[in-house]
Structures are given as structure tokens and as C-alpha cells.
Design a protein around this motif. Sequence first.
Motif, PDB file in Angstrom:
ATOM      1  N   LEU A  37     -25.199  -6.299  18.148  1.00 22.89           N
ATOM      2  CA  LEU A  37     -23.789  -6.007  17.891  1.00 22.89           C
ATOM      3  C   LEU A  37     -22.791  -4.774  17.657  1.00 22.89           C
ATOM      4  O   LEU A  37     -23.874  -4.396  16.442  1.00 22.89           O
ATOM      5  N   TYR A  38     -21.841  -4.393  18.806  1.00 25.84           N
ATOM      6  CA  TYR A  38     -21.585  -3.799  18.247  1.00 25.84           C
ATOM      7  C   TYR A  38     -20.607  -3.206  16.906  1.00 25.84           C
ATOM      8  O   TYR A  38     -19.979  -3.786  17.868  1.00 25.84           O
ATOM      9  N   LEU A  39     -20.217  -3.518  15.822  1.00 23.97           N
ATOM     10  CA  LEU A  39     -18.947  -3.335  15.161  1.00 23.97           C
ATOM     11  C   LEU A  39     -18.960  -2.142  14.727  1.00 23.97           C
ATOM     12  O   LEU A  39     -19.526  -0.879  14.162  1.00 23.97           O
ATOM     13  N   ASP A  40     -17.625  -1.790  14.434  1.00 29.94           N
ATOM     14  CA  ASP A  40     -16.215  -0.672  13.046  1.00 29.94           C
ATOM     15  C   ASP A  40     -17.295  -0.938  11.692  1.00 29.94           C
ATOM     16  O   ASP A  40     -17.161  -1.710  11.044  1.00 29.94           O
ATOM     17  N   GLY A  41     -18.224   0.731  11.766  1.00 29.50           N
ATOM     18  CA  GLY A  41     -18.549   0.674  10.864  1.00 29.50           C
ATOM     19  C   GLY A  41     -17.465   0.406   9.377  1.00 29.50           C
ATOM     20  O   GLY A  41     -18.687   0.022   7.969  1.00 29.50           O
ATOM     21  N   ALA A  42     -16.742   0.820   9.926  1.00 28.44           N
ATOM     22  CA  ALA A  42     -16.023   0.378   8.465  1.00 28.44           C
ATOM     23  C   ALA A  42     -16.014  -1.251   8.208  1.00 28.44           C
ATOM     24  O   ALA A  42     -15.536  -1.426   6.362  1.00 28.44           O
ATOM     25  N   VAL A  43     -16.476  -2.292   8.788  1.00 26.24           N
ATOM     26  CA  VAL A  43     -15.569  -3.560   8.792  1.00 26.24           C
ATOM     27  C   VAL A  43     -17.501  -3.921   7.429  1.00 26.24           C
ATOM     28  O   VAL A  43     -17.724  -4.618   6.746  1.00 26.24           O
ATOM     29  N   VAL A  44     -18.753  -2.663   8.268  1.00 27.51           N
ATOM     30  CA  VAL A  44     -19.772  -3.716   7.395  1.00 27.51           C
ATOM     31  C   VAL A  44     -19.567  -2.384   6.259  1.00 27.51           C
ATOM     32  O   VAL A  44     -20.268  -3.358   4.847  1.00 27.51           O
ATOM     33  N   GLN A  45     -19.261  -1.485   6.293  1.00 25.26           N
ATOM     34  CA  GLN A  45     -19.124  -0.849   4.541  1.00 25.26           C
ATOM     35  C   GLN A  45     -18.078  -1.866   3.980  1.00 25.26           C
ATOM     36  O   GLN A  45     -18.668  -2.315   2.580  1.00 25.26           O
ATOM     37  N   ARG A  46     -17.230  -2.463   4.385  1.00 23.66           N
ATOM     38  CA  ARG A  46     -16.470  -3.160   3.261  1.00 23.66           C
ATOM     39  C   ARG A  46     -16.878  -4.729   3.211  1.00 23.66           C
ATOM     40  O   ARG A  46     -17.279  -4.940   2.118  1.00 23.66           O
ATOM     41  N   ALA A  47     -17.921  -4.953   3.792  1.00 23.25           N
ATOM     42  CA  ALA A  47     -18.974  -6.474   3.874  1.00 23.25           C
ATOM     43  C   ALA A  47     -19.967  -6.249   2.192  1.00 23.25           C
ATOM     44  O   ALA A  47     -20.504  -6.476   1.519  1.00 23.25           O
ATOM     45  N   ALA A  48     -20.799  -4.559   2.679  1.00 26.79           N
ATOM     46  CA  ALA A  48     -21.176  -4.660   1.714  1.00 26.79           C
ATOM     47  C   ALA A  48     -21.142  -4.221   0.277  1.00 26.79           C
ATOM     48  O   ALA A  48     -21.266  -4.351  -0.464  1.00 26.79           O
ATOM     49  N   VAL A  49     -19.645  -3.605   0.086  1.00 28.36           N
ATOM     50  CA  VAL A  49     -18.574  -3.717  -1.232  1.00 28.36           C
ATOM     51  C   VAL A  49     -18.165  -5.262  -1.815  1.00 28.36           C
ATOM     52  O   VAL A  49     -18.627  -5.113  -3.127  1.00 28.36           O
ATOM     53  N   THR A  50     -18.134  -5.872  -0.466  1.00 29.20           N
ATOM     54  CA  THR A  50     -16.854  -7.611  -1.366  1.00 29.20           C
ATOM     55  C   THR A  50     -18.764  -8.038  -1.085  1.00 29.20           C
ATOM     56  O   THR A  50     -18.604  -9.314  -2.092  1.00 29.20           O
ATOM     57  N   ASP A  51     -19.900  -7.962  -0.661  1.00 23.25           N
ATOM     58  CA  ASP A  51     -20.854  -9.134  -0.283  1.00 23.25           C
ATOM     59  C   ASP A  51     -20.258 -10.583   0.243  1.00 23.25           C
ATOM     60  O   ASP A  51     -21.205 -11.146  -0.556  1.00 23.25           O
ATOM     61  N   ASP A  52     -19.401 -10.504   0.855  1.00 25.19           N
ATOM     62  CA  ASP A  52     -18.776 -11.849   1.511  1.00 25.19           C
ATOM     63  C   ASP A  52     -19.028 -11.336   2.712  1.00 25.19           C
ATOM     64  O   ASP A  52     -18.271 -10.866   3.782  1.00 25.19           O
ATOM     65  N   VAL A  53     -19.897 -12.778   3.599  1.00 21.91           N
ATOM     66  CA  VAL A  53     -20.421 -13.066   4.711  1.00 21.91           C
ATOM     67  C   VAL A  53     -18.526 -13.194   5.970  1.00 21.91           C
ATOM     68  O   VAL A  53     -18.814 -12.877   6.775  1.00 21.91           O
ATOM     69  N   THR A  54     -17.524 -13.391   5.524  1.00 21.87           N
ATOM     70  CA  THR A  54     -16.382 -13.351   5.953  1.00 21.87           C
ATOM     71  C   THR A  54     -15.973 -11.963   6.132  1.00 21.87           C
ATOM     72  O   THR A  54     -15.211 -12.652   7.134  1.00 21.87           O
ATOM     73  N   ASP A  55     -16.274 -10.508   5.809  1.00 27.38           N
ATOM     74  CA  ASP A  55     -16.380  -9.515   6.142  1.00 27.38           C
ATOM     75  C   ASP A  55     -16.860  -8.938   6.955  1.00 27.38           C
ATOM     76  O   ASP A  55     -16.398  -7.772   7.540  1.00 27.38           O
ATOM     77  N   THR A  56     -17.962  -9.912   7.959  1.00 26.81           N
ATOM     78  CA  THR A  56     -18.269  -9.257   9.044  1.00 26.81           C
ATOM     79  C   THR A  56     -19.248  -9.788   9.801  1.00 26.81           C
ATOM     80  O   THR A  56     -18.048 -11.409   9.795  1.00 26.81           O
ATOM     81  N   VAL A  57     -19.281 -10.130  10.540  1.00 30.13           N
ATOM     82  CA  VAL A  57     -19.558 -10.548  11.858  1.00 30.13           C
ATOM     83  C   VAL A  57     -21.176 -11.678  11.407  1.00 30.13           C
ATOM     84  O   VAL A  57     -22.307 -10.784  10.612  1.00 30.13           O
ATOM     85  N   HIS A  58     -21.046 -12.919  11.442  1.00 35.69           N
ATOM     86  CA  HIS A  58     -21.637 -13.791  11.061  1.00 35.69           C
ATOM     87  C   HIS A  58     -22.733 -14.241  11.813  1.00 35.69           C
ATOM     88  O   HIS A  58     -22.455 -14.477  13.136  1.00 35.69           O
ATOM     89  N   TYR A  59     -23.929 -13.454  12.668  1.00 40.19           N
ATOM     90  CA  TYR A  59     -25.399 -13.185  12.616  1.00 40.19           C
ATOM     91  C   TYR A  59     -25.417 -14.588  12.929  1.00 40.19           C
ATOM     92  O   TYR A  59     -25.954 -15.126  14.146  1.00 40.19           O
ATOM     93  N   GLY A  60     -25.717 -15.832  12.308  1.00 46.49           N
ATOM     94  CA  GLY A  60     -25.906 -16.609  12.566  1.00 46.49           C
ATOM     95  C   GLY A  60     -25.243 -17.429  13.488  1.00 46.49           C
ATOM     96  O   GLY A  60     -25.714 -18.114  13.960  1.00 46.49           O
ATOM     97  N   GLU A  61     -23.850 -17.759  13.833  1.00 47.05           N
ATOM     98  CA  GLU A  61     -22.933 -18.595  14.340  1.00 47.05           C
ATOM     99  C   GLU A  61     -23.405 -17.700  15.082  1.00 47.05           C
ATOM    100  O   GLU A  61     -22.669 -18.420  16.926  1.00 47.05           O
ATOM    101  N   VAL A  62     -23.377 -16.356  15.205  1.00 49.68           N
ATOM    102  CA  VAL A  62     -23.293 -15.564  17.094  1.00 49.68           C
ATOM    103  C   VAL A  62     -24.821 -16.259  17.546  1.00 49.68           C
ATOM    104  O   VAL A  62     -24.601 -16.377  18.688  1.00 49.68           O
ATOM    105  N   ALA A  63     -25.867 -16.494  16.605  1.00 50.18           N
ATOM    106  CA  ALA A  63     -27.015 -17.172  17.833  1.00 50.18           C
ATOM    107  C   ALA A  63     -26.943 -18.575  17.909  1.00 50.18           C
ATOM    108  O   ALA A  63     -27.441 -18.688  19.208  1.00 50.18           O
ATOM    109  N   VAL A  64     -25.849 -19.042  17.132  1.00 52.55           N
ATOM    110  CA  VAL A  64     -25.659 -20.812  17.822  1.00 52.55           C
ATOM    111  C   VAL A  64     -25.581 -21.069  19.169  1.00 52.55           C
ATOM    112  O   VAL A  64     -25.378 -20.830  19.532  1.00 52.55           O
ATOM    113  N   ARG A  65     -23.955 -19.699  19.224  1.00 53.16           N
ATOM    114  CA  ARG A  65     -23.354 -19.780  20.082  1.00 53.16           C
ATOM    115  C   ARG A  65     -24.242 -19.384  20.907  1.00 53.16           C
ATOM    116  O   ARG A  65     -24.350 -19.708  22.048  1.00 53.16           O
TER     117      ARG A  65
END
Length: 129
Positions: A37-65
Motif C-alpha cells: 500500500l502506497y500512501l502520502d508520506g505526510a500520513v506516515v509522518q503524522r502517525a509517527a508523531v502521534t503514535d496513533d493507529v487512527t492516523d495511518t492505514v490500519h494494516y490489520g483491517e486491510v488484511a482481514v478485508r
Amino acid sequence: MNPLDEIAITGIRAFGRHGVFAHERAEGQEFVVDAALYLDGAVVQRAAVTDDVTDTVHYGEVAVRIAEIIGGDPVNLIETLAERIATAVLEGWPVHMVRITVHKPQAPIPVPFDDVTVSVTRVRIEGAL
């Protein structure tokens, strides 16, 4: 646009009944999917700062789907299965591009082989989804 960062999930396994032959539909088999999955680097940077899964793509949900799609309505071709998975990921998460590889290690081939794969790469077209 910012650079694209990658989240990869490899080896998602699920039982499905995909194939051209009647015995493939009746007996089914395990399929394996790799997803990049390729996403905007700003999304990953924001998630890294907040340390919150809701700020990124939840790979567990993707795998289940992905596993749900593998176990869902059968198709003849793994090309179709790969396309269904790619479409679902693009529609379900804020990714710009996805690369899906479907493995069919028990494909009905009459000679020794290790694996059969089909890979598709799809890009979000703004306004199309």
C-alpha cells in the motif's frame, strides 16, 4: 504531493474456491496474497508523531478485508481476484496506489512448479472511486 511511503503485508493466507475447473470450486484451496500500500508520506509522518493507529492505514483491517475477499464469491481467474482486492483496498483506505500479488501454489499444473502469481498495480484516480 509528498513522497509515497509503503506499508506491506505479505503472506495473507485464506481458503478460497477460485479456479476454472469444477474440482477447484468443489475442493477449494489456500491462496496467499501480498499487498503493498502506497500512501502520502505526510500520513506516515503524522502517525509517527502521534503514535496513533487512527492516523495511518490500519494494516490489520486491510488484511482481514483481503482474507474476506479470498473466501468470498469464487472467480475463475486469479487476475479477477487480484483486481477485486486492489479495488477494495483503494475504496476502503486512503492509499494512492496498491500492488496486489495473488499466489496460487496448488494451481492445477501437470508439471512440477513452486508457485503461480498474478500481480496488479492500481493507482487511485481522484474522483473515480
